[in-house]
Scaffold this motif. Sequence first.
Motif, PDB file in Angstrom:
ATOM      1  N   ARG A  85       0.812  -1.226   0.000  1.00 46.28           N
ATOM      2  CA  ARG A  85       0.000   0.000   0.000  1.00 46.28           C
ATOM      3  C   ARG A  85       0.839   1.267   0.000  1.00 46.28           C
ATOM      4  NH1 ARG A  85      -2.565   0.638   4.547  1.00 46.28           N
ATOM      5  NH2 ARG A  85      -1.625  -1.045   5.718  1.00 46.28           N
ATOM      6  N   LYS A  86       2.108   1.178   0.403  1.00 43.95           N
ATOM      7  CA  LYS A  86       2.970   2.361   0.492  1.00 43.95           C
ATOM      8  C   LYS A  86       4.343   2.030  -0.081  1.00 43.95           C
ATOM      9  CE  LYS A  86       0.151   4.946   2.900  1.00 43.95           C
ATOM     10  NZ  LYS A  86      -0.444   6.113   2.370  1.00 43.95           N
ATOM     11  N   GLY A  87       4.946   2.974  -0.747  1.00 40.66           N
ATOM     12  CA  GLY A  87       6.295   2.792  -1.262  1.00 40.66           C
ATOM     13  C   GLY A  87       6.302   2.638  -2.772  1.00 40.66           C
ATOM     14  N   PHE A  88       7.336   1.988  -3.259  1.00 45.58           N
ATOM     15  CA  PHE A  88       7.452   1.794  -4.700  1.00 45.58           C
ATOM     16  C   PHE A  88       8.079   0.439  -4.978  1.00 45.58           C
ATOM     17  CE2 PHE A  88      11.474   3.545  -3.463  1.00 45.58           C
ATOM     18  CZ  PHE A  88      12.399   2.887  -4.259  1.00 45.58           C
ATOM     19  N   LYS A 129       0.131   7.844 -13.865  1.00 43.24           N
ATOM     20  CA  LYS A 129       1.522   7.829 -13.378  1.00 43.24           C
ATOM     21  C   LYS A 129       1.694   6.950 -12.128  1.00 43.24           C
ATOM     22  CE  LYS A 129       3.214  10.738 -16.397  1.00 43.24           C
ATOM     23  NZ  LYS A 129       3.979  10.240 -17.494  1.00 43.24           N
ATOM     24  N   VAL A 130       0.765   6.024 -11.911  1.00 39.01           N
ATOM     25  CA  VAL A 130       0.922   5.046 -10.834  1.00 39.01           C
ATOM     26  C   VAL A 130       1.984   4.038 -11.267  1.00 39.01           C
ATOM     27  CG1 VAL A 130      -0.244   3.215  -9.518  1.00 39.01           C
ATOM     28  CG2 VAL A 130      -1.420   5.374  -9.963  1.00 39.01           C
ATOM     29  N   ILE A 131       1.949   3.651 -12.539  1.00 42.70           N
ATOM     30  CA  ILE A 131       3.032   2.889 -13.164  1.00 42.70           C
ATOM     31  C   ILE A 131       3.679   3.841 -14.150  1.00 42.70           C
ATOM     32  CG2 ILE A 131       3.643   0.988 -14.704  1.00 42.70           C
ATOM     33  CD1 ILE A 131       1.435  -0.668 -13.471  1.00 42.70           C
ATOM     34  N   ASP A 132       4.989   3.974 -14.048  1.00 45.75           N
ATOM     35  CA  ASP A 132       5.693   4.938 -14.878  1.00 45.75           C
ATOM     36  C   ASP A 132       6.993   4.326 -15.393  1.00 45.75           C
ATOM     37  OD1 ASP A 132       5.959   7.381 -16.116  1.00 45.75           O
ATOM     38  OD2 ASP A 132       6.486   8.477 -14.301  1.00 45.75           O
ATOM     39  N   LYS A 133       7.419   4.772 -16.547  1.00 49.77           N
ATOM     40  CA  LYS A 133       8.679   4.316 -17.133  1.00 49.77           C
ATOM     41  C   LYS A 133       9.826   4.765 -16.236  1.00 49.77           C
ATOM     42  CE  LYS A 133      10.296   2.726 -21.194  1.00 49.77           C
ATOM     43  NZ  LYS A 133      10.207   1.319 -21.476  1.00 49.77           N
ATOM     44  N   TRP A 134      10.755   3.873 -15.959  1.00 55.46           N
ATOM     45  CA  TRP A 134      11.910   4.148 -15.119  1.00 55.46           C
ATOM     46  C   TRP A 134      13.100   4.429 -16.008  1.00 55.46           C
ATOM     47  CZ3 TRP A 134      12.258   5.581 -10.351  1.00 55.46           C
ATOM     48  CH2 TRP A 134      13.413   5.412  -9.609  1.00 55.46           C
ATOM     49  N   GLU A 135      14.073   5.144 -15.500  1.00 51.79           N
ATOM     50  CA  GLU A 135      15.215   5.566 -16.312  1.00 51.79           C
ATOM     51  C   GLU A 135      16.027   4.410 -16.885  1.00 51.79           C
ATOM     52  OE1 GLU A 135      18.104   6.645 -12.570  1.00 51.79           O
ATOM     53  OE2 GLU A 135      16.476   8.002 -13.069  1.00 51.79           O
ATOM     54  N   ASP A 136      15.975   3.225 -16.279  1.00 51.63           N
ATOM     55  CA  ASP A 136      16.756   2.098 -16.801  1.00 51.63           C
ATOM     56  C   ASP A 136      15.987   1.287 -17.849  1.00 51.63           C
ATOM     57  OD1 ASP A 136      14.896   0.643 -15.395  1.00 51.63           O
ATOM     58  OD2 ASP A 136      16.340  -0.529 -14.258  1.00 51.63           O
ATOM     59  N   GLY A 137      14.794   1.758 -18.232  1.00 59.08           N
ATOM     60  CA  GLY A 137      13.987   1.057 -19.215  1.00 59.08           C
ATOM     61  C   GLY A 137      12.902   0.203 -18.595  1.00 59.08           C
ATOM     62  N   GLY A 138      12.971  -0.014 -17.299  1.00 60.14           N
ATOM     63  CA  GLY A 138      11.929  -0.750 -16.603  1.00 60.14           C
ATOM     64  C   GLY A 138      10.812   0.189 -16.181  1.00 60.14           C
ATOM     65  N   PHE A 139      10.079  -0.226 -15.178  1.00 61.58           N
ATOM     66  CA  PHE A 139       8.948   0.561 -14.700  1.00 61.58           C
ATOM     67  C   PHE A 139       9.001   0.669 -13.184  1.00 61.58           C
ATOM     68  CE2 PHE A 139       7.836  -0.960 -18.795  1.00 61.58           C
ATOM     69  CZ  PHE A 139       7.088   0.059 -19.368  1.00 61.58           C
ATOM     70  N   VAL A 140       8.303   1.664 -12.668  1.00 65.07           N
ATOM     71  CA  VAL A 140       8.154   1.819 -11.227  1.00 65.07           C
ATOM     72  C   VAL A 140       6.665   1.866 -10.912  1.00 65.07           C
ATOM     73  CG1 VAL A 140       8.328   4.360 -11.272  1.00 65.07           C
ATOM     74  CG2 VAL A 140       8.871   3.117  -9.180  1.00 65.07           C
ATOM     75  N   LEU A 141       6.270   1.125  -9.902  1.00 62.49           N
ATOM     76  CA  LEU A 141       4.900   1.153  -9.398  1.00 62.49           C
ATOM     77  C   LEU A 141       4.932   1.983  -8.133  1.00 62.49           C
ATOM     78  CD1 LEU A 141       1.931   0.139  -9.203  1.00 62.49           C
ATOM     79  CD2 LEU A 141       2.835  -1.823  -7.923  1.00 62.49           C
ATOM     80  N   ARG A 142       4.153   3.058  -8.110  1.00 60.05           N
ATOM     81  CA  ARG A 142       4.094   3.938  -6.945  1.00 60.05           C
ATOM     82  C   ARG A 142       2.861   3.569  -6.120  1.00 60.05           C
ATOM     83  NH1 ARG A 142       5.532   7.538 -11.178  1.00 60.05           N
ATOM     84  NH2 ARG A 142       7.637   8.313 -10.885  1.00 60.05           N
ATOM     85  N   MET A 143       3.087   2.957  -4.983  1.00 54.27           N
ATOM     86  CA  MET A 143       1.979   2.551  -4.124  1.00 54.27           C
ATOM     87  C   MET A 143       1.766   3.638  -3.076  1.00 54.27           C
ATOM     88  SD  MET A 143       3.038  -1.453  -3.920  1.00 54.27           S
ATOM     89  CE  MET A 143       4.769  -1.081  -3.652  1.00 54.27           C
ATOM     90  N   GLY A 144       0.524   4.040  -2.931  1.00 54.72           N
ATOM     91  CA  GLY A 144       0.194   5.153  -2.054  1.00 54.72           C
ATOM     92  C   GLY A 144      -0.005   6.432  -2.860  1.00 54.72           C
ATOM     93  N   PHE A 145       0.511   6.469  -4.082  1.00 53.25           N
ATOM     94  CA  PHE A 145       0.357   7.605  -4.988  1.00 53.25           C
ATOM     95  C   PHE A 145      -1.090   7.650  -5.454  1.00 53.25           C
ATOM     96  CE2 PHE A 145       0.683   9.318  -9.377  1.00 53.25           C
ATOM     97  CZ  PHE A 145       1.248  10.544  -9.089  1.00 53.25           C
ATOM     98  N   GLU A 146      -1.725   8.811  -5.312  1.00 53.75           N
ATOM     99  CA  GLU A 146      -3.127   8.949  -5.699  1.00 53.75           C
ATOM    100  C   GLU A 146      -4.015   7.955  -4.941  1.00 53.75           C
ATOM    101  OE1 GLU A 146      -4.508  10.875  -8.560  1.00 53.75           O
ATOM    102  OE2 GLU A 146      -2.637  11.984  -8.551  1.00 53.75           O
ATOM    103  N   GLY A 147      -3.579   7.538  -3.749  1.00 55.26           N
ATOM    104  CA  GLY A 147      -4.360   6.600  -2.943  1.00 55.26           C
ATOM    105  C   GLY A 147      -4.373   5.176  -3.473  1.00 55.26           C
ATOM    106  N   GLN A 148      -3.519   4.901  -4.440  1.00 57.70           N
ATOM    107  CA  GLN A 148      -3.508   3.601  -5.126  1.00 57.70           C
ATOM    108  C   GLN A 148      -2.580   2.611  -4.427  1.00 57.70           C
ATOM    109  OE1 GLN A 148      -5.128   2.585  -8.170  1.00 57.70           O
ATOM    110  NE2 GLN A 148      -4.302   0.621  -7.552  1.00 57.70           N
TER     111      GLN A 148
END
Length: 147
Positions: free
Chosen positions: A32-35, A58-77
């Motif tokens: 629920r919190k973190g990435f 932008k809950v899932i976003d492209k990461w600088e290394d070509g992967g992705f980041v999931l932001r948990m807690g962002f926008e209550g998600q």
Amino acid sequence: MVNDTEARKLADEARDSISEYCFSECKAYCCRKGFLLLSDEEAHLISNSRRAELEAKKVIDKWEDGGFVLRMGFEGQSCPSLLDNKCAIHKHPQRPKGCKEFPLFFWSNDTVFVSKTCPAVRENMLYPYLARLKKMGYKIVYGAPKY
């Protein structure tokens, strides 16, 4: 000399020992919190067919290394795979490595990083396992590795 196979088995036992606590007490705080850093395949799996929607928010976003980041807690998600404080993809063989290993992460061949954000860690519930890992020759470090 550390025994990697034995240590990883012990770490799995440690994770199993807190599973009921995670469900009933902390209510999957880590989901629920973190990435979480993800590969393209993991982002697809974890998004539950909502990837385009989650990327637009932008809950899932492209990461600088070509992967992705999931932001948990962002926008209550929370994690899109979290349903009633349980992981819907827990048994899936392609579940993200960060999910499989939380809150104990093996680094190099002699270091275990322990998440300070995990309520079970903060309540010292994993102490017996960490003490055994230390006795096996592992260095226990609280926090995240420096890349």
